[in-house]
Design an enzyme around this catalytic site. Structure first.
Site, short mmCIF file in Angstrom:
data_model
loop_
_atom_site.label_atom_id
_atom_site.label_comp_id
_atom_site.label_asym_id
_atom_site.label_seq_id
_atom_site.Cartn_x
_atom_site.Cartn_y
_atom_site.Cartn_z
N ASN A 135 0.86 -1.17 0.00
CA ASN A 135 0.00 0.00 0.00
C ASN A 135 0.91 1.23 0.00
OD1 ASN A 135 -1.84 2.01 0.45
ND2 ASN A 135 -2.52 1.27 2.46
N LYS B 274 0.06 4.22 -0.46
CA LYS B 274 -0.67 5.41 0.04
C LYS B 274 -0.42 6.60 -0.89
CE LYS B 274 -0.51 3.34 4.56
NZ LYS B 274 -0.52 3.46 5.99
N HIS C 153 -9.86 1.12 4.47
CA HIS C 153 -8.63 1.33 5.24
C HIS C 153 -8.91 2.32 6.36
CE1 HIS C 153 -4.60 2.62 6.27
NE2 HIS C 153 -4.16 1.50 5.72
N GLU D 197 -7.37 4.76 7.40
CA GLU D 197 -7.14 6.17 7.04
C GLU D 197 -8.34 6.73 6.28
OE1 GLU D 197 -3.32 5.60 5.20
OE2 GLU D 197 -2.45 5.12 7.16
N GLU E 28 -6.04 -4.94 10.53
CA GLU E 28 -5.09 -3.84 10.67
C GLU E 28 -5.43 -3.02 11.91
OE1 GLU E 28 -2.85 -2.85 6.83
OE2 GLU E 28 -4.49 -1.44 7.08
N GLY F 100 1.92 2.31 10.84
CA GLY F 100 2.91 3.37 10.72
C GLY F 100 3.62 3.74 12.01
N SER G 257 2.84 -1.98 10.55
CA SER G 257 4.27 -2.01 10.89
C SER G 257 4.95 -3.33 10.52
CB SER G 257 4.48 -1.68 12.37
OG SER G 257 4.03 -0.35 12.63
P1 PGA Z 1 2.35 0.43 7.75
O1 PGA Z 1 0.94 0.64 7.05
O2 PGA Z 1 2.97 -0.80 7.17
O3 PGA Z 1 3.12 1.68 7.45
O4 PGA Z 1 2.08 0.27 9.22
C1 PGA Z 1 0.07 -0.45 6.86
C2 PGA Z 1 -1.21 0.00 6.23
O5 PGA Z 1 -1.67 1.11 6.51
O6 PGA Z 1 -1.81 -0.74 5.44
#
Ligand code: PGA
Length: 252
Positions: A7, A9, A95, A97, A165, A171, A212
């Site tokens: 992803n 983003k 997601h 976000e 998730e 993140g 992460s």
């Molecule tokens: P990350 O993001 O690996 O940076 O934690 C995962 C995601 O948002 O799908």
């Protein structure tokens, strides 16, 4: 079959997305990754160019969002028709976000999943608890509720994947404990079986972990009952992507 879903983003320019896609292509062309399903999800603006680079590579093109209807006065939205035209195979939906910054509700996520599946796209549905929900011991209840809100008895399970998730793990550099991911993966499968009554088919629905994940820990989340990972940060650089691919290649 194991999954690695990248992803990207809104972290990469179109040119950077193309360069990273080329790197990934070089890796898969020089290593046997036939048992690894790699889906690269650039921003919508980069889908066309990245799609050309992935064509014929065995890797799939993924999107990060989709509209809930085919055609409408929805300024700025991307129709499932567009994704199909662009050669997109899978789309991340719900997601955290999108839920947090774009106000997406379970109901909207449900409609987006339906729209994606109606066009033969694979839907990668994200579920997961926030920190305060975890602290209150509500993790499994939240995960089950989110699955229930999005999936219905008629949902085409062969095109569905669910990514657990936890919001607090995204993140932050702190993934969930692998045993906790296993508990939630089992809860997701159990909930899917209850909703659809298709316990055998549910066994084949990929359940992923995201939050992460990097080259050092990806293998902790890439064995049964989990089927792979949804990776943000670590997938957004050449070094991070290479570390992920090397780790996964070692177990293929
Ligand atoms: P990350 O993001 O690996 O940076 O934690 C995962 C995601 O948002 O799908």
């Amino acid at each position: 079959m194991k999954y690695l879903i990248a992803n990207w983003k809104m972290k990469l320019t179109i040119a950077e997305s193309m360069a990273l896609a080329r790197e990934a292509r070089e890796y898969v062309e020089s290593h046997d990754t036939a048992d690894l399903h790699i889906i690269l999800c650039p921003s919508h603006a980069a889908l066309s160019e990245v799609g050309k680079i992935l064509s014929g590579s065995g890797m799939s093109l993924g999107a990060q969002d989709v509209a809930q209807v085919d055609r409408a006065s929805l300024t700025g939205a991307t129709s499932p028709l567009h994704l199909v035209e662009l050669g997109v195979a899978a789309v991340i939906i719900g997601h955290s976000e999108r839920r947090a910054y774009f106000g997406e509700t379970d109901e909207l996520v449900h409609h987006k999943v339906k729209a994606a599946l109606a066009h033969g796209l694979n839907a990668i549905v994200c579920v997961g608890e926030r920190k305060e929900e975890r602290d209150r011991g509500e993790t499994e209840a939240i995960v089950r509720r989110q699955v229930r809100a999005v999936v219905e008895a008629e949902t085409a399970l062969e095109k569905l994947a669910v990514a657990y998730e936890p919001v607090w793990a995204i993140g932050t550099g702190t993934p969930v404990h692998p045993e906790d991911a296993v508990v939630q993966a089992e809860a997701i499968r159990d909930e899917l079986a209850k909703i659809t009554g298709k316990a055998e088919e549910v066994k084949k629905v990929p359940i992923l972990y995201g939050g992460s994940v990097d080259g050092d820990n990806v293998l902790l989340f890439t064995h049964s009952p989990l089927n792979g990972t949804l990776v943000g940060t670590a997938s957004q650089s050449k070094e991070g992507m290479r570390a992920l691919l090397e780790a996964l290649h070692s177990i293929l």
